[in-house]
Design a protein around this motif. Structure first.
Motif, PDB file in Angstrom:
ATOM      1  N   ARG A  46       0.859  -1.185   0.000  1.00  0.00           N
ATOM      2  CA  ARG A  46       0.000   0.000   0.000  1.00  0.00           C
ATOM      3  C   ARG A  46       0.891   1.229   0.000  1.00  0.00           C
ATOM      4  O   ARG A  46       1.841   1.309   0.781  1.00  0.00           O
ATOM      5  N   ASN A  91      -6.039  11.735 -11.011  1.00  0.00           N
ATOM      6  CA  ASN A  91      -5.727  10.422 -10.430  1.00  0.00           C
ATOM      7  C   ASN A  91      -4.900   9.583 -11.390  1.00  0.00           C
ATOM      8  O   ASN A  91      -3.943   8.916 -10.991  1.00  0.00           O
ATOM      9  N   LYS A  92      -5.255   9.603 -12.662  1.00  0.00           N
ATOM     10  CA  LYS A  92      -4.514   8.840 -13.666  1.00  0.00           C
ATOM     11  C   LYS A  92      -3.094   9.385 -13.814  1.00  0.00           C
ATOM     12  O   LYS A  92      -2.131   8.623 -13.944  1.00  0.00           O
ATOM     13  N   ALA A 128      -1.045   8.292 -10.802  1.00  0.00           N
ATOM     14  CA  ALA A 128      -0.707   6.870 -10.923  1.00  0.00           C
ATOM     15  C   ALA A 128       0.424   6.663 -11.926  1.00  0.00           C
ATOM     16  O   ALA A 128       1.323   5.838 -11.696  1.00  0.00           O
ATOM     17  N   LEU A 166      -1.092  -0.488 -10.541  1.00  0.00           N
ATOM     18  CA  LEU A 166      -1.496   0.314  -9.390  1.00  0.00           C
ATOM     19  C   LEU A 166      -3.002   0.501  -9.392  1.00  0.00           C
ATOM     20  O   LEU A 166      -3.593   0.847 -10.419  1.00  0.00           O
ATOM     21  N   THR A 167      -3.614   0.290  -8.249  1.00  0.00           N
ATOM     22  CA  THR A 167      -5.055   0.474  -8.092  1.00  0.00           C
ATOM     23  C   THR A 167      -5.290   1.528  -7.023  1.00  0.00           C
ATOM     24  O   THR A 167      -4.721   1.438  -5.926  1.00  0.00           O
ATOM     25  N   LEU A 168      -6.116   2.509  -7.344  1.00  0.00           N
ATOM     26  CA  LEU A 168      -6.472   3.532  -6.370  1.00  0.00           C
ATOM     27  C   LEU A 168      -7.512   2.933  -5.422  1.00  0.00           C
ATOM     28  O   LEU A 168      -8.638   2.642  -5.821  1.00  0.00           O
ATOM     29  N   GLN A 213     -10.396   8.798  -3.993  1.00  0.00           N
ATOM     30  CA  GLN A 213     -10.726   9.165  -5.371  1.00  0.00           C
ATOM     31  C   GLN A 213     -10.971  10.669  -5.518  1.00  0.00           C
ATOM     32  O   GLN A 213     -10.632  11.248  -6.548  1.00  0.00           O
ATOM     33  N   LYS A 237      -4.267  10.027  -1.023  1.00  0.00           N
ATOM     34  CA  LYS A 237      -4.672   8.845  -1.782  1.00  0.00           C
ATOM     35  C   LYS A 237      -3.909   7.621  -1.293  1.00  0.00           C
ATOM     36  O   LYS A 237      -2.803   7.732  -0.779  1.00  0.00           O
ATOM     37  N   PHE A 291      -2.757   3.924  -2.849  1.00  0.00           N
ATOM     38  CA  PHE A 291      -2.652   3.026  -3.993  1.00  0.00           C
ATOM     39  C   PHE A 291      -2.212   1.651  -3.504  1.00  0.00           C
ATOM     40  O   PHE A 291      -1.493   1.539  -2.507  1.00  0.00           O
ATOM     41  N   TYR A 314      -0.330  -1.976  -4.904  1.00  0.00           N
ATOM     42  CA  TYR A 314       0.447  -2.560  -5.991  1.00  0.00           C
ATOM     43  C   TYR A 314       0.039  -4.023  -6.133  1.00  0.00           C
ATOM     44  O   TYR A 314       0.101  -4.790  -5.164  1.00  0.00           O
TER      45      TYR A 314
END
Length: 91
Positions: free
Chosen positions: A21, A56-57, A60, A74-76, A80, A85, A87, A89
């Motif tokens: 994280r 956000n993009k 990332a 990577l996921t948020l 949002q 934030k 993320f 992995y």
């Protein structure tokens, strides 16, 4: 859209571990894209506006480039619509 054209990024490859994280403080609509690591705090400034997930993009993409991984890894998870934030992995 082209990736960030940042010359000097910190090496965050040590964060590329399964399930890791990563907390990030993001600032949209900055004058230029940049990243700073101060201790355990990762700050990322992006020129993208905070609308329709554009910022956000961009955050990332910059984080992934510093980690040496694909942005799709990577996921948020949290934040949002917030500046802080989280993320995750996922290899």
């Amino acid at each position: 859209m082209a990736g960030p054209k940042l010359k000097h990024l910190p090496d965050l490859s040590h964060l590329a571990r399964e399930g890791q994280r990563i907390a990030v403080r993001a600032t949209p609509k900055a004058a230029r894209d940049r990243m700073q690591v101060d201790g355990s705090v990762i700050q990322i400034w992006v020129t993208a506006p905070a609308e329709d997930g554009k910022a956000n993009k961009a955050v990332a993409r910059i984080l992934a480039k510093a980690m040496g991984v694909a942005p799709s890894r990577l996921t948020l998870v949290q934040g949002q619509t917030a500046r802080d934030k989280l993320f995750a992995y996922d290899p």
